[in-house]
Design a protein around this motif. Structure first.
Motif, PDB file in Angstrom:
ATOM      1  N   VAL A 147       0.839  -1.199   0.000  1.00  0.00           N
ATOM      2  CA  VAL A 147       0.000   0.000   0.000  1.00  0.00           C
ATOM      3  C   VAL A 147       0.874   1.249   0.000  1.00  0.00           C
ATOM      4  O   VAL A 147       0.665   2.188  -0.792  1.00  0.00           O
ATOM      5  CB  VAL A 147      -0.939  -0.008   1.229  1.00  0.00           C
ATOM      6  CG1 VAL A 147      -1.739   1.288   1.303  1.00  0.00           C
ATOM      7  CG2 VAL A 147      -1.865  -1.210   1.174  1.00  0.00           C
ATOM      8  N   GLN A 148       1.861   1.286   0.869  1.00  0.00           N
ATOM      9  CA  GLN A 148       2.750   2.442   0.944  1.00  0.00           C
ATOM     10  C   GLN A 148       3.498   2.667  -0.368  1.00  0.00           C
ATOM     11  O   GLN A 148       3.625   3.799  -0.841  1.00  0.00           O
ATOM     12  CB  GLN A 148       3.736   2.247   2.104  1.00  0.00           C
ATOM     13  CG  GLN A 148       4.596   3.454   2.399  1.00  0.00           C
ATOM     14  CD  GLN A 148       5.989   3.360   1.786  1.00  0.00           C
ATOM     15  OE1 GLN A 148       6.298   2.399   1.079  1.00  0.00           O
ATOM     16  NE2 GLN A 148       6.814   4.352   2.050  1.00  0.00           N
ATOM     17  N   ARG A 149       3.964   1.595  -0.992  1.00  0.00           N
ATOM     18  CA  ARG A 149       4.731   1.735  -2.231  1.00  0.00           C
ATOM     19  C   ARG A 149       3.867   2.305  -3.348  1.00  0.00           C
ATOM     20  O   ARG A 149       4.299   3.179  -4.098  1.00  0.00           O
ATOM     21  CB  ARG A 149       5.306   0.381  -2.659  1.00  0.00           C
ATOM     22  CG  ARG A 149       6.233  -0.296  -1.662  1.00  0.00           C
ATOM     23  CD  ARG A 149       7.285   0.659  -1.106  1.00  0.00           C
ATOM     24  NE  ARG A 149       8.179   1.174  -2.142  1.00  0.00           N
ATOM     25  CZ  ARG A 149       8.975   2.221  -1.981  1.00  0.00           C
ATOM     26  NH1 ARG A 149       8.971   2.887  -0.835  1.00  0.00           N
ATOM     27  NH2 ARG A 149       9.758   2.610  -2.950  1.00  0.00           N
ATOM     28  N   TYR A 150       2.647   1.826  -3.477  1.00  0.00           N
ATOM     29  CA  TYR A 150       1.771   2.326  -4.525  1.00  0.00           C
ATOM     30  C   TYR A 150       1.396   3.786  -4.282  1.00  0.00           C
ATOM     31  O   TYR A 150       1.333   4.593  -5.214  1.00  0.00           O
ATOM     32  CB  TYR A 150       0.510   1.468  -4.619  1.00  0.00           C
ATOM     33  CG  TYR A 150       0.701   0.190  -5.398  1.00  0.00           C
ATOM     34  CD1 TYR A 150       1.795   0.007  -6.236  1.00  0.00           C
ATOM     35  CD2 TYR A 150      -0.216  -0.847  -5.304  1.00  0.00           C
ATOM     36  CE1 TYR A 150       1.975  -1.161  -6.954  1.00  0.00           C
ATOM     37  CE2 TYR A 150      -0.051  -2.027  -6.015  1.00  0.00           C
ATOM     38  CZ  TYR A 150       1.057  -2.175  -6.835  1.00  0.00           C
ATOM     39  OH  TYR A 150       1.221  -3.341  -7.542  1.00  0.00           O
ATOM     40  N   LEU A 151       1.138   4.142  -3.023  1.00  0.00           N
ATOM     41  CA  LEU A 151       0.801   5.533  -2.727  1.00  0.00           C
ATOM     42  C   LEU A 151       1.964   6.459  -3.060  1.00  0.00           C
ATOM     43  O   LEU A 151       1.769   7.568  -3.581  1.00  0.00           O
ATOM     44  CB  LEU A 151       0.404   5.670  -1.254  1.00  0.00           C
ATOM     45  CG  LEU A 151      -0.931   5.013  -0.871  1.00  0.00           C
ATOM     46  CD1 LEU A 151      -1.117   5.054   0.646  1.00  0.00           C
ATOM     47  CD2 LEU A 151      -2.103   5.704  -1.563  1.00  0.00           C
ATOM     48  N   LYS A 152       3.162   6.029  -2.770  1.00  0.00           N
ATOM     49  CA  LYS A 152       4.337   6.828  -3.117  1.00  0.00           C
ATOM     50  C   LYS A 152       4.481   6.956  -4.630  1.00  0.00           C
ATOM     51  O   LYS A 152       4.831   8.026  -5.140  1.00  0.00           O
ATOM     52  CB  LYS A 152       5.587   6.189  -2.516  1.00  0.00           C
ATOM     53  CG  LYS A 152       5.711   6.360  -1.007  1.00  0.00           C
ATOM     54  CD  LYS A 152       5.911   7.817  -0.621  1.00  0.00           C
ATOM     55  CE  LYS A 152       6.201   7.970   0.854  1.00  0.00           C
ATOM     56  NZ  LYS A 152       6.349   9.404   1.251  1.00  0.00           N
ATOM     57  N   GLN A 153       4.220   5.872  -5.352  1.00  0.00           N
ATOM     58  CA  GLN A 153       4.298   5.925  -6.807  1.00  0.00           C
ATOM     59  C   GLN A 153       3.282   6.903  -7.386  1.00  0.00           C
ATOM     60  O   GLN A 153       3.517   7.518  -8.427  1.00  0.00           O
ATOM     61  CB  GLN A 153       4.089   4.528  -7.390  1.00  0.00           C
ATOM     62  CG  GLN A 153       5.235   3.563  -7.120  1.00  0.00           C
ATOM     63  CD  GLN A 153       4.920   2.153  -7.581  1.00  0.00           C
ATOM     64  OE1 GLN A 153       3.943   1.919  -8.297  1.00  0.00           O
ATOM     65  NE2 GLN A 153       5.737   1.194  -7.159  1.00  0.00           N
TER      66      GLN A 153
END
Length: 291
Positions: A95-101
């Motif tokens: 979740v965190q990685r996609y939000l950062k992307q």
């Protein structure tokens, strides 16, 4: 110290002022413990109603993401970002990685179910997120030590039924199938389970994607809140899951009423078992010690 509320009931929110609390809403697609909200449409409607009341909600995604779910997760997070939440609570770093992307600029809070228990973990994770939400099985002393090490970066559980265990298996349905008994058990809030070597009846919630079992007493840190506040804990979470609306509102009001003692509150709410979970004991007790 900030008050952070979890509820699926607009009726509960009517008892609170938006400027006094923060609100966390659990989305229904990649999360657990959302028995009243089952669809994207219902969640978005609930979110918008809360926003219309003046709240600025956070969104919680508390599930564990499997590889085959990643594409659908990306699409749903894109939709959730469009709601412009204040931030996201997450249990899986996908979740965190996609939000950062997606260049999401709101707050990110790491909120695992259990594993966040030591300073080295927290120090590393805080390089990636704004705050962390501590595991519920820590003692009060351990929580205070971590809060002091990371001032205003730590959140802790406050009022509600603490999660004791979670399984992606349909435990209740499997048991009923074994004894050849049919009953509608999904999303029911009135079921309990009892182990042979324990006297307690533990609340159990079975949803389509998993089964949650809770401690048998409402966590109620009436005498400990000021200690967490003095240790610079950022905020405490208050969750109405499995608690009737009136009881939750009254217990909440009493929790922050300095004129009411714990003894008086226990008398006023004798139909509820109030406790301190693992504040004064470790979790590796035997079943006999837990009786």
């Amino acid at each position: 110290m900030i008050k952070i509320y979890h509820t699926e009931r607009i009726e509960v929110l009517k008892h609170f002022k938006p400027n006094d609390i923060e609100l966390v809403l659990t989305e229904p697609c990649f999360s657990y413990r959302h028995p009243m909200l089952q669809t994207k449409e219902a969640f978005v409607e609930h979110f918008n109603k809360a926003r219309g009341m003046g709240f600025d909600p956070y969104i919680q995604v508390n599930g564990y993401i499997e590889e085959q779910e990643l594409v659908d997760l990306r699409v749903w997070l894109k939709d959730l970002i469009q709601l412009n939440p204040k931030g996201f609570y997450f249990n899986d770093f996908a979740v965190q990685r996609y939000l950062k992307q997606k260049d999401y600029r709101g707050e990110l809070i790491y909120a695992p179910e259990t594993i966040l228990t030591n300073a080295l973990d927290i120090e590393l994770i805080l390089t990636q997120v704004d705050r962390v939400y501590l595991s519920k099985e820590l003692t009060l002393e351990e929580m205070m030590d971590l809060c002091k090490l990371f001032p205003n970066k730590i959140e802790a559980f406050g009022l509600g039924y603490p999660l004791m265990s979670f399984s992606r298996r349909p435990l209740v349905r499997s048991y009923l199938a074994e004894i050849e008994y049919e009953a509608d058990v999904l999303n029911r809030l009135d079921m309990t389970i009892k182990e042979a070597k324990r006297t307690q009846h533990f609340p159990i919630l079975e949803e389509k994607e998993g089964t949650s079992i809770f401690i048998d007493a409402i966590h109620y840190p009436k005498e400990e809140l000021h200690l967490l506040s003095d240790a610079l804990c950022y905020g405490v979470h208050l969750d109405d899951l499995l608690i009737e609306e009136d009881s939750f509102v009254n217990l909440n009001q009493a929790l922050f009423d300095e004129a009411k003692s714990l003894e008086l509150i226990r008398l006023d709410h004798s139909n509820h078992k109030l406790g301190q979970a693992y504040y004064y004991r470790k979790t590796n007790m035997s079943k006999e010690e837990g009786q």
